[in-house]
Design a protein around this motif. Structure first.
Motif, PDB file in Angstrom:
ATOM      1  N   GLN A 187       0.825  -1.208   0.000  1.00 43.40           N
ATOM      2  CA  GLN A 187       0.000   0.000   0.000  1.00 43.40           C
ATOM      3  C   GLN A 187       0.859   1.257   0.000  1.00 43.40           C
ATOM      4  O   GLN A 187       0.520   2.253  -0.669  1.00 43.40           O
ATOM      5  CB  GLN A 187      -0.923  -0.015   1.227  1.00 43.40           C
ATOM      6  N   ALA A 188       1.981   1.232   0.709  1.00 42.76           N
ATOM      7  CA  ALA A 188       2.861   2.403   0.733  1.00 42.76           C
ATOM      8  C   ALA A 188       3.444   2.672  -0.650  1.00 42.76           C
ATOM      9  O   ALA A 188       3.549   3.836  -1.071  1.00 42.76           O
ATOM     10  CB  ALA A 188       3.975   2.200   1.757  1.00 42.76           C
ATOM     11  N   LEU A 189       3.794   1.621  -1.376  1.00 43.11           N
ATOM     12  CA  LEU A 189       4.294   1.818  -2.734  1.00 43.11           C
ATOM     13  C   LEU A 189       3.176   2.230  -3.682  1.00 43.11           C
ATOM     14  O   LEU A 189       3.399   3.014  -4.617  1.00 43.11           O
ATOM     15  CB  LEU A 189       4.952   0.531  -3.229  1.00 43.11           C
ATOM     16  N   LEU A 277      18.170  -4.125   2.343  1.00 41.15           N
ATOM     17  CA  LEU A 277      18.110  -3.063   3.345  1.00 41.15           C
ATOM     18  C   LEU A 277      17.935  -3.684   4.722  1.00 41.15           C
ATOM     19  O   LEU A 277      17.020  -4.486   4.935  1.00 41.15           O
ATOM     20  CB  LEU A 277      16.934  -2.118   3.050  1.00 41.15           C
ATOM     21  N   GLU A 278      18.812  -3.329   5.653  1.00 43.19           N
ATOM     22  CA  GLU A 278      18.704  -3.784   7.036  1.00 43.19           C
ATOM     23  C   GLU A 278      18.070  -2.666   7.848  1.00 43.19           C
ATOM     24  O   GLU A 278      18.678  -1.613   8.065  1.00 43.19           O
ATOM     25  CB  GLU A 278      20.078  -4.147   7.583  1.00 43.19           C
ATOM     26  N   VAL A 279      16.829  -2.894   8.276  1.00 38.62           N
ATOM     27  CA  VAL A 279      16.075  -1.874   8.992  1.00 38.62           C
ATOM     28  C   VAL A 279      15.523  -2.483  10.274  1.00 38.62           C
ATOM     29  O   VAL A 279      15.473  -3.706  10.441  1.00 38.62           O
ATOM     30  CB  VAL A 279      14.922  -1.321   8.120  1.00 38.62           C
ATOM     31  N   ALA A 280      15.098  -1.602  11.194  1.00 39.60           N
ATOM     32  CA  ALA A 280      14.501  -2.066  12.440  1.00 39.60           C
ATOM     33  C   ALA A 280      13.049  -2.467  12.250  1.00 39.60           C
ATOM     34  O   ALA A 280      12.565  -3.430  12.844  1.00 39.60           O
ATOM     35  CB  ALA A 280      14.618  -0.984  13.521  1.00 39.60           C
ATOM     36  N   SER A 281      12.321  -1.727  11.408  1.00 41.61           N
ATOM     37  CA  SER A 281      10.917  -2.017  11.144  1.00 41.61           C
ATOM     38  C   SER A 281      10.541  -1.330   9.834  1.00 41.61           C
ATOM     39  O   SER A 281      11.314  -0.539   9.273  1.00 41.61           O
ATOM     40  CB  SER A 281      10.025  -1.542  12.295  1.00 41.61           C
ATOM     41  N   LEU A 282       9.344  -1.616   9.363  1.00 44.10           N
ATOM     42  CA  LEU A 282       8.854  -0.993   8.132  1.00 44.10           C
ATOM     43  C   LEU A 282       8.259   0.373   8.480  1.00 44.10           C
ATOM     44  O   LEU A 282       7.071   0.504   8.761  1.00 44.10           O
ATOM     45  CB  LEU A 282       7.818  -1.887   7.461  1.00 44.10           C
ATOM     46  N   SER A 283       9.097   1.384   8.445  1.00 39.11           N
ATOM     47  CA  SER A 283       8.680   2.741   8.775  1.00 39.11           C
ATOM     48  C   SER A 283       8.723   3.606   7.521  1.00 39.11           C
ATOM     49  O   SER A 283       9.105   3.161   6.434  1.00 39.11           O
ATOM     50  CB  SER A 283       9.587   3.311   9.861  1.00 39.11           C
ATOM     51  N   GLY A 284       8.335   4.871   7.691  1.00 38.63           N
ATOM     52  CA  GLY A 284       8.417   5.794   6.574  1.00 38.63           C
ATOM     53  C   GLY A 284       9.841   5.989   6.098  1.00 38.63           C
ATOM     54  O   GLY A 284      10.090   6.143   4.893  1.00 38.63           O
ATOM     55  N   ILE A 287      10.726   3.043   3.898  1.00 32.21           N
ATOM     56  CA  ILE A 287      10.130   3.179   2.565  1.00 32.21           C
ATOM     57  C   ILE A 287      10.931   4.160   1.723  1.00 32.21           C
ATOM     58  O   ILE A 287      11.158   3.954   0.529  1.00 32.21           O
ATOM     59  CB  ILE A 287       8.666   3.621   2.677  1.00 32.21           C
ATOM     60  N   GLY A 288      11.402   5.245   2.353  1.00 36.16           N
ATOM     61  CA  GLY A 288      12.230   6.202   1.627  1.00 36.16           C
ATOM     62  C   GLY A 288      13.531   5.578   1.143  1.00 36.16           C
ATOM     63  O   GLY A 288      13.973   5.838   0.020  1.00 36.16           O
ATOM     64  N   ARG A 289      14.151   4.744   1.979  1.00 39.54           N
ATOM     65  CA  ARG A 289      15.379   4.060   1.551  1.00 39.54           C
ATOM     66  C   ARG A 289      15.087   3.090   0.408  1.00 39.54           C
ATOM     67  O   ARG A 289      15.896   2.935  -0.508  1.00 39.54           O
ATOM     68  CB  ARG A 289      15.986   3.323   2.735  1.00 39.54           C
ATOM     69  N   LEU A 290      13.923   2.443   0.474  1.00 38.67           N
ATOM     70  CA  LEU A 290      13.559   1.521  -0.604  1.00 38.67           C
ATOM     71  C   LEU A 290      13.379   2.268  -1.921  1.00 38.67           C
ATOM     72  O   LEU A 290      13.837   1.804  -2.983  1.00 38.67           O
ATOM     73  CB  LEU A 290      12.274   0.786  -0.225  1.00 38.67           C
ATOM     74  N   VAL A 291      12.736   3.421  -1.878  1.00 41.29           N
ATOM     75  CA  VAL A 291      12.546   4.215  -3.096  1.00 41.29           C
ATOM     76  C   VAL A 291      13.891   4.664  -3.651  1.00 41.29           C
ATOM     77  O   VAL A 291      14.123   4.637  -4.873  1.00 41.29           O
ATOM     78  CB  VAL A 291      11.625   5.411  -2.804  1.00 41.29           C
TER      79      VAL A 291
END
Length: 308
Positions: A187-189, A277-284, A287-291
């Motif tokens: 949904q975020a994408l 991507l190594e992240v703590a949780s799916l945060s905003g 999502i920015g790093r993914l973009v």
């Protein structure tokens, strides 16, 4: 330009197997009777088992020779039908139980993957003497008898559509969304980009377990990028140990057909690929790093062209 329909009908009449293997829809609508038997043009064929390959008419006509086995009409069937030597130690394999055969896929002119194969009868399990093996493992000289378990041949799911390798589609076998986080990621994408989000699978060129398709969490056909969300799960056992090796195998299969994989790894899971991507949780912020990663992969101008 092809000849008129039926021009070479008599020339192909003595090759009924090739007529059955030829598909006009995979050759720009050109029927076989329009192609001269000696034409130096690559055509797409499909054998009776379902292997799809590319060959010229001359190559196809020269395959059977004096033999009429099914394997001689397809390069991959011919390879699988050719017995391979297997090193046998005295006492390891009895004469009644042949050793397993290692099969290698044909490479070169093959451009499409093998279609789902027919079901194969499982290999039986018999009781055979294993004195030499048992004594060497146990460290004693007393021979023992046991059951040697042969690998059971699995059948490939026939529900995968006949598509070229690397094509994405909506699969009838793809599982439902496993977690709410994956739905939030999609949904975020969707809020940021106008990609095609209804595709759930990627056609592979070799079987992955019992299918010739892979089911990433998010499939972006326009970018040819597959996105995976990995966590350790409720009990801390997901995507670790042997399951991590399965993730690597899946990534290799997807990359082999021209796609790239981006994994979002949480729970201190280490990265498996160059774009993970190594992240703590799916945060905003995640999502920015993914973009930003998608822009690095396919170019900022191309990715932003699909922005909302």
């Amino acid at each position: 330009m092809p000849y008129a329909v039926g021009e070479f009908r008599s020339a192909w009449a003595s090759y009924p197997v090739l007529i059955r293997q030829y598909h006009p829809e995979w050759n720009h609508g050109v029927v076989l009777t329009q192609v001269p038997p000696a034409a130096e043009v690559l055509l797409t064929w499909e054998c009776d088992v379902g292997h799809v390959f590319v060959a010229t008419p001359a190559e196809q006509r020269s395959r059977p020779g004096r033999e009429r086995r099914r394997s001689v009409w397809c390069p991959e069937c011919q390879l699988q039908a050719t017995p391979r030597r297997w090193p046998v130690l005295p006492g390891d394999w009895p004469a009644a139980v042949p050793p397993p055969q290692r099969v290698e896929r044909v490479r070169g002119r093959q451009t499409l993957p093998a279609a789902p194969a027919r079901a194969v009868a499982p290999v039986t399990v018999g009781t055979v003497p294993t004195g030499a093996v048992a004594s060497s493992r146990a460290g004693s000289g007393r021979p023992r008898t046991g059951r040697v378990r042969q690998p059971v041949a699995r059948s490939i799911c026939p529900k995968t559509p006949r598509l070229p390798s690397g094509e994405s589609f909506t699969s009838a076998c793809a599982p439902a969304t496993a977690s709410a986080v994956e739905a939030d990621l999609r949904q975020a994408l969707r809020e940021r980009f106008a990609f095609t989000f209804d595709h759930t699978a990627i056609r592979l060129d070799r079987p992955f377990f019992d299918h010739v398709e892979a089911w990433p969490d998010v499939v972006l056909p326009e970018l040819r990028v597959a996105i995976e969300y990995d966590s350790t799960g409720r009990h801390g056992l997901e995507h670790v140990g042997p399951r991590q090796e399965t993730d690597r195998r899946k990534d290799r299969a997807v990359r082999a057909v021209g796609w790239e994989v981006v994994r979002i790894r949480t729970g201190r899971l280490p990265a498996l690929g160059p774009y993970d991507l190594e992240v703590a949780s799916l945060s905003g912020r995640a999502i920015g790093r993914l973009v930003d990663t998608l822009r690095d992969l396919r170019g900022a101008l191309f990715v932003d062209a699909y922005g909302r």
